[in-house]
Design a protein around this motif. Structure first.
Motif, PDB file in Angstrom:
ATOM      1  N   SER A  73       5.552   7.559  -3.638  1.00  0.00           N
ATOM      2  CA  SER A  73       5.358   5.757  -3.355  1.00  0.00           C
ATOM      3  C   SER A  73       4.395   5.073  -4.833  1.00  0.00           C
ATOM      4  O   SER A  73       3.275   5.421  -4.764  1.00  0.00           O
ATOM      5  N   ARG A  92       2.866   1.096  -4.822  1.00  0.00           N
ATOM      6  CA  ARG A  92       2.322  -0.598  -4.564  1.00  0.00           C
ATOM      7  C   ARG A  92       1.715  -1.644  -5.247  1.00  0.00           C
ATOM      8  O   ARG A  92       0.769  -1.223  -5.561  1.00  0.00           O
ATOM      9  N   LEU A  99       6.171  -2.382  -1.699  1.00  0.00           N
ATOM     10  CA  LEU A  99       6.751  -0.986  -2.017  1.00  0.00           C
ATOM     11  C   LEU A  99       7.555  -0.957  -2.948  1.00  0.00           C
ATOM     12  O   LEU A  99       8.862  -0.903  -2.037  1.00  0.00           O
ATOM     13  N   THR A 143       9.428  -5.564   0.726  1.00  0.00           N
ATOM     14  CA  THR A 143       8.160  -6.547   1.140  1.00  0.00           C
ATOM     15  C   THR A 143       7.441  -5.723   1.818  1.00  0.00           C
ATOM     16  O   THR A 143       7.186  -5.436   3.040  1.00  0.00           O
ATOM     17  N   HIS A 144       6.471  -5.243   1.228  1.00  0.00           N
ATOM     18  CA  HIS A 144       5.315  -4.882   2.296  1.00  0.00           C
ATOM     19  C   HIS A 144       4.579  -6.103   3.006  1.00  0.00           C
ATOM     20  O   HIS A 144       3.777  -6.669   1.481  1.00  0.00           O
ATOM     21  N   PHE A 182       0.919  -6.388   5.755  1.00  0.00           N
ATOM     22  CA  PHE A 182      -0.107  -6.362   4.947  1.00  0.00           C
ATOM     23  C   PHE A 182      -1.105  -7.173   5.875  1.00  0.00           C
ATOM     24  O   PHE A 182      -0.938  -8.691   5.710  1.00  0.00           O
ATOM     25  N   PHE A 224       0.819  -3.218   9.303  1.00  0.00           N
ATOM     26  CA  PHE A 224       2.004  -3.970   8.238  1.00  0.00           C
ATOM     27  C   PHE A 224       2.802  -3.589   8.098  1.00  0.00           C
ATOM     28  O   PHE A 224       3.947  -2.318   9.201  1.00  0.00           O
ATOM     29  N   ASN A 248       7.374  -2.823   6.238  1.00  0.00           N
ATOM     30  CA  ASN A 248       7.912  -2.946   5.382  1.00  0.00           C
ATOM     31  C   ASN A 248       9.494  -3.331   5.285  1.00  0.00           C
ATOM     32  O   ASN A 248       9.914  -3.071   6.455  1.00  0.00           O
ATOM     33  N   GLU A 259      -2.563   1.675   8.912  1.00  0.00           N
ATOM     34  CA  GLU A 259      -3.147   2.184   7.624  1.00  0.00           C
ATOM     35  C   GLU A 259      -4.931   2.449   7.245  1.00  0.00           C
ATOM     36  O   GLU A 259      -5.274   1.265   7.852  1.00  0.00           O
ATOM     37  N   GLU A 277       3.882   5.654   9.437  1.00  0.00           N
ATOM     38  CA  GLU A 277       4.827   4.289   9.552  1.00  0.00           C
ATOM     39  C   GLU A 277       5.586   4.934  10.421  1.00  0.00           C
ATOM     40  O   GLU A 277       6.702   6.802   9.762  1.00  0.00           O
ATOM     41  N   ARG A 292      10.485   3.654  10.528  1.00  0.00           N
ATOM     42  CA  ARG A 292      11.182   3.186   9.528  1.00  0.00           C
ATOM     43  C   ARG A 292      12.583   3.858  10.340  1.00  0.00           C
ATOM     44  O   ARG A 292      12.712   5.083  10.826  1.00  0.00           O
TER      45      ARG A 292
END
Length: 235
Positions: free
Chosen positions: A66, A68, A78, A114-115, A117, A126, A128, A185, A197, A199
């Motif tokens: 990753s 970021r 991200l 797009t992150h 938070f 957060f 994503n 986080e 996370e 997803r």
């Protein structure tokens, strides 16, 4: 699936806790943050066929790297480079549970997300969201019967069942779609972060030809992911 639901419920509760513990007074200036890290976890996938087929979720794994970058207070970018196992598993439980078939596909993926938070300096929630492209680097079939000619297999429940997907060769290895996730986080000593996370990925590409003359008009992959990650702040 019960364990997965529990993980999502815990993650959602932690996100709410992080939102409630956000800083009440914002700083006037925000120093851009740059993080690098890695993550790994489990995937549960299937393929949306039309005409429909009897399926179960196929369990696999995902791991990757990753990067970021966050220049704004609550929004960042991200990017990831992942390897994920997807595919589908035929469901024979209602007919004859002694048969077993699954087709596992492995993808190299590049999501650009797009992150968003929020929260305190210690605990953050957060979201994503963004596009993802992928390329299938391998696929493998596992079966305990002759799936190329199932009608000749004694006791095979061929009535009212699609079987073409078991013997067709995958022709489209490039994939693209949309992915979205949420998580929590934990920041440890400012530079170290642990993340949990959940997803979901929805594919828009077909793995089989999809013209009117073909066997399937749709064969799009999707997957649910639960991952644990670590990131290190380099700036």
């Amino acid at each position: 699936m019960g364990a997965v639901k529990l993980i999502f419920r815990v993650a959602f509760a932690l996100v709410l806790m992080a939102a409630c513990s956000g800083e009440m007074v914002a700083q006037r200036h925000y120093v851009p943050h740059v993080h690098v890290g890695a993550h790994a976890g489990m995937s549960m996938s299937n393929v949306s066929f039309y005409p429909k087929t009897k399926q179960q979720l196929l369990q696999g794994m995902q791991f990757g790297l990753s990067f970021r970058f966050a220049e704004e207070r609550h929004v960042g970018l991200l990017a990831e480079l992942n390897v994920e196992q997807r595919g589908w598993k035929e469901d024979f439980e209602e007919d004859n549970a002694s048969f077993e078939y699954y087709h596992r596909t492995t993808y190299l993926e590049l999501p650009i997300l797009t992150h968003i938070f929020f929260g305190s300096r210690v605990v953050k929630g957060f979201f994503n969201l963004g596009p993802e492209i992928g390329y299938m680097i391998s696929d493998k079939v596992h079966a305990n019967f002759d799936y190329t000619n199932p009608s000749a297999v004694p006791g095979f429940p061929i009535e009212f069942r699609e079987v073409d997907q078991m013997k067709l060769k995958i022709t489209n290895r490039f994939d693209y779609g949309i992915t979205a996730g949420a998580g929590v986080e934990f920041v440890i000593k400012k530079r170290h972060c642990l993340m949990l996370e959940g997803r979901y990925y929805y594919g828009l590409g077909n793995i089989f030809p999809s013209a009117k003359k073909d066997e399937f008009q749709a064969s799009r992959g999707s997957s649910i992911l639960v991952t644990l990650g670590y990131m290190f702040r380099i700036k």
